[in-house]
Design a protein around this motif. Structure first.
Motif, PDB file in Angstrom:
ATOM      1  N   HIS A   9      75.174  55.460  79.407  1.00 53.52           N
ATOM      2  CA  HIS A   9      75.533  56.789  78.885  1.00 53.52           C
ATOM      3  C   HIS A   9      74.576  57.188  77.764  1.00 53.52           C
ATOM      4  O   HIS A   9      74.708  58.263  77.193  1.00 53.52           O
ATOM      5  N   GLY A  11      81.288  57.533  89.754  1.00 53.48           N
ATOM      6  CA  GLY A  11      81.138  56.637  90.906  1.00 53.48           C
ATOM      7  C   GLY A  11      80.006  55.632  90.749  1.00 53.48           C
ATOM      8  O   GLY A  11      79.630  54.960  91.714  1.00 53.48           O
ATOM      9  N   LYS A  12      79.490  55.477  89.550  1.00 53.17           N
ATOM     10  CA  LYS A  12      78.355  54.577  89.311  1.00 53.17           C
ATOM     11  C   LYS A  12      78.752  53.117  89.531  1.00 53.17           C
ATOM     12  O   LYS A  12      78.084  52.383  90.260  1.00 53.17           O
ATOM     13  N   TYR A  40      88.945  54.889  97.461  1.00 52.83           N
ATOM     14  CA  TYR A  40      90.044  54.048  96.992  1.00 52.83           C
ATOM     15  C   TYR A  40      91.299  54.726  97.541  1.00 52.83           C
ATOM     16  O   TYR A  40      91.700  55.779  97.015  1.00 52.83           O
ATOM     17  N   THR A  60      78.678  61.287  84.532  1.00 56.67           N
ATOM     18  CA  THR A  60      79.913  61.433  83.776  1.00 56.67           C
ATOM     19  C   THR A  60      80.834  60.241  84.022  1.00 56.67           C
ATOM     20  O   THR A  60      80.654  59.499  84.990  1.00 56.67           O
TER      21      THR A  60
HETATM   22  N1  LIG Z   1      90.095  50.119  91.768  1.00 59.79           N
HETATM   23  C1  LIG Z   1      90.223  51.441  91.788  1.00 59.79           C
HETATM   24  N2  LIG Z   1      91.255  52.047  92.392  1.00 59.79           N
HETATM   25  C2  LIG Z   1      91.380  53.383  92.433  1.00 59.79           C
HETATM   26  N3  LIG Z   1      90.486  54.247  91.905  1.00 59.79           N
HETATM   27  C3  LIG Z   1      89.425  53.705  91.291  1.00 59.79           C
HETATM   28  C4  LIG Z   1      89.234  52.286  91.194  1.00 59.79           C
HETATM   29  N4  LIG Z   1      88.088  52.058  90.538  1.00 59.79           N
HETATM   30  C5  LIG Z   1      87.580  53.264  90.213  1.00 59.79           C
HETATM   31  N5  LIG Z   1      88.389  54.255  90.666  1.00 59.79           N
HETATM   32  C6  LIG Z   1      88.144  55.693  90.538  1.00 59.79           C
HETATM   33  O1  LIG Z   1      86.925  55.998  91.170  1.00 59.79           O
HETATM   34  C7  LIG Z   1      86.170  56.922  90.411  1.00 59.79           C
HETATM   35  C8  LIG Z   1      84.814  56.336  90.111  1.00 59.79           C
HETATM   36  O2  LIG Z   1      84.960  55.244  89.235  1.00 59.79           O
HETATM   37  P1  LIG Z   1      83.704  54.424  88.695  1.00 59.79           P
HETATM   38  O3  LIG Z   1      84.245  53.288  87.921  1.00 59.79           O
HETATM   39  O4  LIG Z   1      82.824  54.124  89.850  1.00 59.79           O
HETATM   40  O5  LIG Z   1      83.023  55.505  87.758  1.00 59.79           O
HETATM   41  P2  LIG Z   1      81.771  55.350  86.773  1.00 59.79           P
HETATM   42  O6  LIG Z   1      80.767  56.360  87.183  1.00 59.79           O
HETATM   43  O7  LIG Z   1      81.346  53.941  86.703  1.00 59.79           O
HETATM   44  O8  LIG Z   1      82.404  55.821  85.384  1.00 59.79           O
HETATM   45  P3  LIG Z   1      82.163  55.278  83.866  1.00 59.79           P
HETATM   46  O9  LIG Z   1      80.948  55.984  83.387  1.00 59.79           O
HETATM   47  O10 LIG Z   1      83.394  55.753  83.153  1.00 59.79           O
HETATM   48  O11 LIG Z   1      82.047  53.801  83.920  1.00 59.79           O
HETATM   49  C9  LIG Z   1      87.004  57.230  89.170  1.00 59.79           C
HETATM   50  O12 LIG Z   1      87.675  58.449  89.384  1.00 59.79           O
HETATM   51  C10 LIG Z   1      87.986  56.087  89.089  1.00 59.79           C
HETATM   52  O13 LIG Z   1      89.201  56.511  88.530  1.00 59.79           O
END
Ligand SMILES: Nc1ncnc2c1ncn2[C@@H]1O[C@H](COP(=O)(O)OP(=O)(O)OP(=O)(O)O)[C@@H](O)[C@H]1O
Ligand SMILES: [Mg+2]
Length: 330
Positions: free
Chosen positions: A202, A54-55, A26, A50
């Motif tokens: 989670h 990035g999931k 991003y 966590t």
């Molecule tokens: N649209 C976006 N723009 C900028 N950064 C983003 C965007 N979407 C996600 N991120 C960042 O990318 C990283 C991964 O986000 P992601 O949503 O994939 O995590 P996740 O593993 O699904 O977390 P969770 O368990 O909290 O859902 C995080 O640091 C988040 O802040």
């Protein structure tokens, strides 16, 4: 560790999902840092990790919502971005954040959704609502549903067209234990009918119950993966007991301290009820190490004339592995 390839038992035609060295950014921030895994057809693969690991980012690439960055990504052998029109009718998606129209009723929402999905003819609205236990809410406005009920509606929509591949991003978040259990059953039934599922959660118990294989992600990388048994066996066994004395008394009493077991020193915590002692054993034969440890501890206890209160052996859990992964890299 980010280059780990999480191989499914099958290959080629058997694969529903292939991810090889995927990087996703991003702007300047690299949210996914070279992950690799495959999901066999008919398999349930859980992506754990966590917050911010990035999931969801990975899911959105596979769902065809985001253009893949660097790396190799295939869904049913096709490019999920370029071939999304071909893939879309075969997949069902439950997003982490639902975007419902609050003024529609539940029934209207399902009807609208059915109108938009390519192959929803086989499933009636009643069936879809019955599947998730929302029949009695058919005429209720979506905004009046509770959080867990909205999640159930989400699931009904995701499975409406009986997809070959289901993306479930935290399907049971906010559900009460009974609803969660019912949702597990829905997912297991769909799987029994041949669906492939990529799940994030989670709730580690959910992954333990449902997943054929799983991966644990942290900060854009996969840190451990395998079947639940493979991953959990890395957590080792815990042998624990309590000594009926304070730390100071224990130090005084056992001049040489507590024994090492299989080269491992215990973790000792002092509580009001006494001194809690825990050994985590991960070396040697999984089948025999706990017995050998207990034998040597009992010999030590007899030698120094102390009772090991509440002696127990506990197999490591997914939670132990999760905490270790996160602890090691933080
Ligand atoms: N649209 C976006 N723009 C900028 N950064 C983003 C965007 N979407 C996600 N991120 C960042 O990318 C990283 C991964 O986000 P992601 O949503 O994939 O995590 P996740 O593993 O699904 O977390 P969770 O368990 O909290 O859902 C995080 O640091 C988040 O802040
Ligand atoms: Mg997420």
């Amino acid at each position: 560790m980010s280059g780990l390839l999480v191989e499914a038992p099958g290959s080629g035609q058997d694969l529903a999902i292939e991810v090889g060295g995927l990087h996703q950014r991003y702007g300047n921030f690299e949210a996914v840092r070279g992950i690799s895994f495959t999901v066999q057809r008919g398999e349930l693969f859980a992506l754990l990790g966590t917050n911010g690991a990035g999931k969801t980012t990975t899911m959105e690439v596979l769902e065809g919502f985001t253009r893949p960055g660097d790396g190799h990504v295939r869904v049913f052998g096709l490019d999920p971005w370029k071939d999304r029109r071909k893939i879309r009718p075969r997949i069902g998606i439950l997003h982490q954040d639902a975007g419902f129209l609050g003024d529609l009723t539940v029934q209207e929402t399902v009807t609208l959704w059915r109108g938009m999905s390519a192959d929803a003819g086989r499933a009636t609205i009643d069936n879809a609502l019955a599947l998730v236990g929302l029949e009695s809410k058919a005429k209720v406005k979506v905004r009046q549903l509770s959080g867990g009920q909205k999640r159930r509606l989400d699931l009904a929509l995701a499975v409406l067209s009986r997809p070959d591949l289901l993306f479930l991003d935290e399907p049971t978040t906010g559900m009460d234990p009974e609803a969660r259990f019912a949702t597990w059953k829905v997912i297991q039934d769909l799987k029994a009918q041949g669906a492939t599922v990529l799940l994030t959660t989670h709730y580690l118990e959910e992954a333990e119950r449902l997943a054929d294989r799983l991966a644990i992600m942290h900060e854009g990388s996969i840190h451990t993966y395998g079947t639940v048994d493979e991953v959990v066996s890395g957590a080792g066994d815990q042998v624990a007991f309590r000594l009926p004395m304070s730390a100071a008394q224990a130090k005084e009493r056992f001049a040489e301290g507590l024994p090492f077991v299989q080269g491992i020193a215990p973790i000792v915590t002092y509580t009001a009820g006494g001194t809690q002692v825990v050994y985590t054993l991960s070396e040697g034969s999984e089948a025999a190490r706990a017995q050998a440890a207990v034998r040597s501890l009992l010999a030590w206890a007899d030698g120094v004339g102390v009772t090991l209160e509440r002696l127990e052996i506990r197999r490591g859990t997914l939670e132990d592995v999760f905490m270790r992964v996160v602890g090691e890299v933080r």
